[in-house]
Write a protein that holds these residues in place. Structure first.
Motif, PDB file in Angstrom:
ATOM      1  N   LEU A 109      77.417  55.125  55.043  1.00  0.00           N
ATOM      2  CA  LEU A 109      78.643  55.040  54.235  1.00  0.00           C
ATOM      3  C   LEU A 109      79.888  55.020  55.108  1.00  0.00           C
ATOM      4  O   LEU A 109      80.885  54.391  54.767  1.00  0.00           O
ATOM      5  N   TYR A 110      79.843  55.704  56.249  1.00  0.00           N
ATOM      6  CA  TYR A 110      80.977  55.699  57.158  1.00  0.00           C
ATOM      7  C   TYR A 110      81.193  54.307  57.757  1.00  0.00           C
ATOM      8  O   TYR A 110      82.308  53.803  57.793  1.00  0.00           O
ATOM      9  N   TYR A 111      80.116  53.674  58.229  1.00  0.00           N
ATOM     10  CA  TYR A 111      80.250  52.381  58.890  1.00  0.00           C
ATOM     11  C   TYR A 111      80.749  51.298  57.946  1.00  0.00           C
ATOM     12  O   TYR A 111      81.589  50.498  58.320  1.00  0.00           O
ATOM     13  N   ASN A 112      80.222  51.258  56.742  1.00  0.00           N
ATOM     14  CA  ASN A 112      80.762  50.371  55.717  1.00  0.00           C
ATOM     15  C   ASN A 112      80.211  50.815  54.365  1.00  0.00           C
ATOM     16  O   ASN A 112      79.022  50.651  54.104  1.00  0.00           O
ATOM     17  N   PRO A 113      81.069  51.373  53.519  1.00  0.00           N
ATOM     18  CA  PRO A 113      80.600  51.896  52.234  1.00  0.00           C
ATOM     19  C   PRO A 113      80.073  50.816  51.288  1.00  0.00           C
ATOM     20  O   PRO A 113      79.427  51.123  50.298  1.00  0.00           O
ATOM     21  N   LEU A 114      80.296  49.558  51.621  1.00  0.00           N
ATOM     22  CA  LEU A 114      79.850  48.458  50.763  1.00  0.00           C
ATOM     23  C   LEU A 114      78.601  47.763  51.308  1.00  0.00           C
ATOM     24  O   LEU A 114      78.315  46.627  50.942  1.00  0.00           O
ATOM     25  N   PHE A 115      77.839  48.457  52.144  1.00  0.00           N
ATOM     26  CA  PHE A 115      76.713  47.824  52.810  1.00  0.00           C
ATOM     27  C   PHE A 115      75.627  47.319  51.863  1.00  0.00           C
ATOM     28  O   PHE A 115      74.860  46.438  52.222  1.00  0.00           O
ATOM     29  N   LEU A 116      75.566  47.822  50.639  1.00  0.00           N
ATOM     30  CA  LEU A 116      74.544  47.368  49.692  1.00  0.00           C
ATOM     31  C   LEU A 116      74.984  46.157  48.867  1.00  0.00           C
ATOM     32  O   LEU A 116      74.165  45.507  48.236  1.00  0.00           O
ATOM     33  N   ILE A 117      76.268  45.848  48.889  1.00  0.00           N
ATOM     34  CA  ILE A 117      76.782  44.748  48.060  1.00  0.00           C
ATOM     35  C   ILE A 117      76.122  43.401  48.374  1.00  0.00           C
ATOM     36  O   ILE A 117      75.782  42.676  47.447  1.00  0.00           O
ATOM     37  N   PRO A 118      75.902  43.033  49.633  1.00  0.00           N
ATOM     38  CA  PRO A 118      75.224  41.749  49.875  1.00  0.00           C
ATOM     39  C   PRO A 118      73.829  41.687  49.226  1.00  0.00           C
ATOM     40  O   PRO A 118      73.439  40.646  48.713  1.00  0.00           O
ATOM     41  N   PHE A 119      73.115  42.793  49.228  1.00  0.00           N
ATOM     42  CA  PHE A 119      71.787  42.814  48.607  1.00  0.00           C
ATOM     43  C   PHE A 119      71.890  42.679  47.087  1.00  0.00           C
ATOM     44  O   PHE A 119      71.107  41.960  46.466  1.00  0.00           O
ATOM     45  N   ILE A 120      72.860  43.357  46.509  1.00  0.00           N
ATOM     46  CA  ILE A 120      73.083  43.243  45.066  1.00  0.00           C
ATOM     47  C   ILE A 120      73.444  41.803  44.712  1.00  0.00           C
ATOM     48  O   ILE A 120      72.950  41.243  43.728  1.00  0.00           O
ATOM     49  N   PHE A 121      74.295  41.197  45.520  1.00  0.00           N
ATOM     50  CA  PHE A 121      74.699  39.808  45.297  1.00  0.00           C
ATOM     51  C   PHE A 121      73.480  38.878  45.339  1.00  0.00           C
ATOM     52  O   PHE A 121      73.339  37.978  44.507  1.00  0.00           O
ATOM     53  N   ILE A 122      72.592  39.083  46.305  1.00  0.00           N
ATOM     54  CA  ILE A 122      71.388  38.249  46.418  1.00  0.00           C
ATOM     55  C   ILE A 122      70.491  38.418  45.198  1.00  0.00           C
ATOM     56  O   ILE A 122      69.952  37.442  44.672  1.00  0.00           O
ATOM     57  N   VAL A 123      70.345  39.661  44.718  1.00  0.00           N
ATOM     58  CA  VAL A 123      69.522  39.903  43.520  1.00  0.00           C
ATOM     59  C   VAL A 123      70.109  39.172  42.320  1.00  0.00           C
ATOM     60  O   VAL A 123      69.391  38.521  41.554  1.00  0.00           O
ATOM     61  N   VAL A 124      71.432  39.261  42.155  1.00  0.00           N
ATOM     62  CA  VAL A 124      72.081  38.552  41.043  1.00  0.00           C
ATOM     63  C   VAL A 124      71.909  37.049  41.218  1.00  0.00           C
ATOM     64  O   VAL A 124      71.631  36.327  40.249  1.00  0.00           O
ATOM     65  N   LEU A 125      72.042  36.567  42.444  1.00  0.00           N
ATOM     66  CA  LEU A 125      71.873  35.138  42.714  1.00  0.00           C
ATOM     67  C   LEU A 125      70.470  34.662  42.328  1.00  0.00           C
ATOM     68  O   LEU A 125      70.308  33.587  41.752  1.00  0.00           O
ATOM     69  N   ILE A 126      69.472  35.484  42.604  1.00  0.00           N
ATOM     70  CA  ILE A 126      68.088  35.091  42.316  1.00  0.00           C
ATOM     71  C   ILE A 126      67.757  35.230  40.830  1.00  0.00           C
ATOM     72  O   ILE A 126      67.167  34.336  40.233  1.00  0.00           O
ATOM     73  N   PHE A 127      68.151  36.354  40.211  1.00  0.00           N
ATOM     74  CA  PHE A 127      67.666  36.654  38.866  1.00  0.00           C
ATOM     75  C   PHE A 127      68.647  36.381  37.733  1.00  0.00           C
ATOM     76  O   PHE A 127      68.242  36.135  36.604  1.00  0.00           O
ATOM     77  N   LYS A 128      69.931  36.462  37.990  1.00  0.00           N
ATOM     78  CA  LYS A 128      70.941  36.294  36.933  1.00  0.00           C
ATOM     79  C   LYS A 128      71.996  35.290  37.365  1.00  0.00           C
ATOM     80  O   LYS A 128      73.174  35.597  37.460  1.00  0.00           O
ATOM     81  N   ARG A 129      71.580  34.069  37.608  1.00  0.00           N
ATOM     82  CA  ARG A 129      72.467  33.032  38.138  1.00  0.00           C
ATOM     83  C   ARG A 129      73.716  32.806  37.299  1.00  0.00           C
ATOM     84  O   ARG A 129      74.752  32.445  37.827  1.00  0.00           O
ATOM     85  N   LYS A 130      73.627  32.992  36.002  1.00  0.00           N
ATOM     86  CA  LYS A 130      74.792  32.695  35.168  1.00  0.00           C
ATOM     87  C   LYS A 130      75.937  33.681  35.402  1.00  0.00           C
ATOM     88  O   LYS A 130      77.068  33.404  35.053  1.00  0.00           O
ATOM     89  N   TYR A 131      75.646  34.823  36.047  1.00  0.00           N
ATOM     90  CA  TYR A 131      76.688  35.807  36.342  1.00  0.00           C
ATOM     91  C   TYR A 131      77.190  35.728  37.781  1.00  0.00           C
ATOM     92  O   TYR A 131      77.939  36.596  38.222  1.00  0.00           O
ATOM     93  N   ILE A 132      76.811  34.692  38.498  1.00  0.00           N
ATOM     94  CA  ILE A 132      77.120  34.624  39.920  1.00  0.00           C
ATOM     95  C   ILE A 132      78.621  34.517  40.202  1.00  0.00           C
ATOM     96  O   ILE A 132      79.125  35.134  41.136  1.00  0.00           O
ATOM     97  N   LYS A 133      79.374  33.765  39.396  1.00  0.00           N
ATOM     98  CA  LYS A 133      80.821  33.632  39.635  1.00  0.00           C
ATOM     99  C   LYS A 133      81.534  34.955  39.419  1.00  0.00           C
ATOM    100  O   LYS A 133      82.381  35.355  40.222  1.00  0.00           O
ATOM    101  N   VAL A 134      81.180  35.648  38.360  1.00  0.00           N
ATOM    102  CA  VAL A 134      81.794  36.954  38.078  1.00  0.00           C
ATOM    103  C   VAL A 134      81.413  37.945  39.172  1.00  0.00           C
ATOM    104  O   VAL A 134      82.263  38.681  39.675  1.00  0.00           O
TER     105      VAL A 134
END
Length: 130
Positions: free
Chosen positions: A64-89
């Motif tokens: 969390l110290y190095y970058n508190p958003l380190f999980l966001i790229p993984f969340i983005f990839i999951v949304v990209l794979i499974f919920k494509r219609k929400y990708i822009k949001v």
């Protein structure tokens, strides 16, 4: 089938060339981050690699110290794979979140505290000094 093998071969060669270039770049600038290595200031994603390494070692506090958003790229990839219609949001929310956290981290830590430390080995700074 022959076309798939060709695509895989080209992808593997490209990855190997990219790895070689990153290795050369990191030896030259001290970082694999293209922004930090080129202009010297940290990018909004600075610290994510170290955060993931810390998470692998189960050191969540350092992650969390190095970058508190380190999980966001993984969340983005999951949304990209499974919920494509929400990708822009999702992309918009991720970008805004990264910018807000980046401004906050830069105001607190830049230029002397890792990972928001200025890179004096960057190409631009070496060029300006010499």
């Amino acid at each position: 089938m022959k076309n798939n093998k060709r695509i895989i071969f080209i992808a593997l060669i490209s990855l190997m060339l990219w790895a070689i270039l990153l290795r050369f770049f990191s030896n030259l600038t001290g970082t694999i981050c293209l922004i930090r290595g080129t202009i010297g200031i940290p990018c909004p994603a600075c610290g994510i690699t170290r955060a993931i390494k810390s998470l692998i070692k189960l050191n969540i506090k350092d992650a969390l110290y190095y970058n508190p958003l380190f999980l966001i790229p993984f969340i983005f990839i999951v949304v990209l794979i499974f919920k494509r219609k929400y990708i822009k949001v999702t992309a918009t929310i991720c970008a805004i979140t990264f910018i807000i956290v980046y401004i906050f981290r830069m105001s607190l830590y830049f230029p002397n505290t890792e990972p928001m430390k200025i890179n004096e080995d960057s190409i631009l700074i070496k060029y300006l000094i010499n």
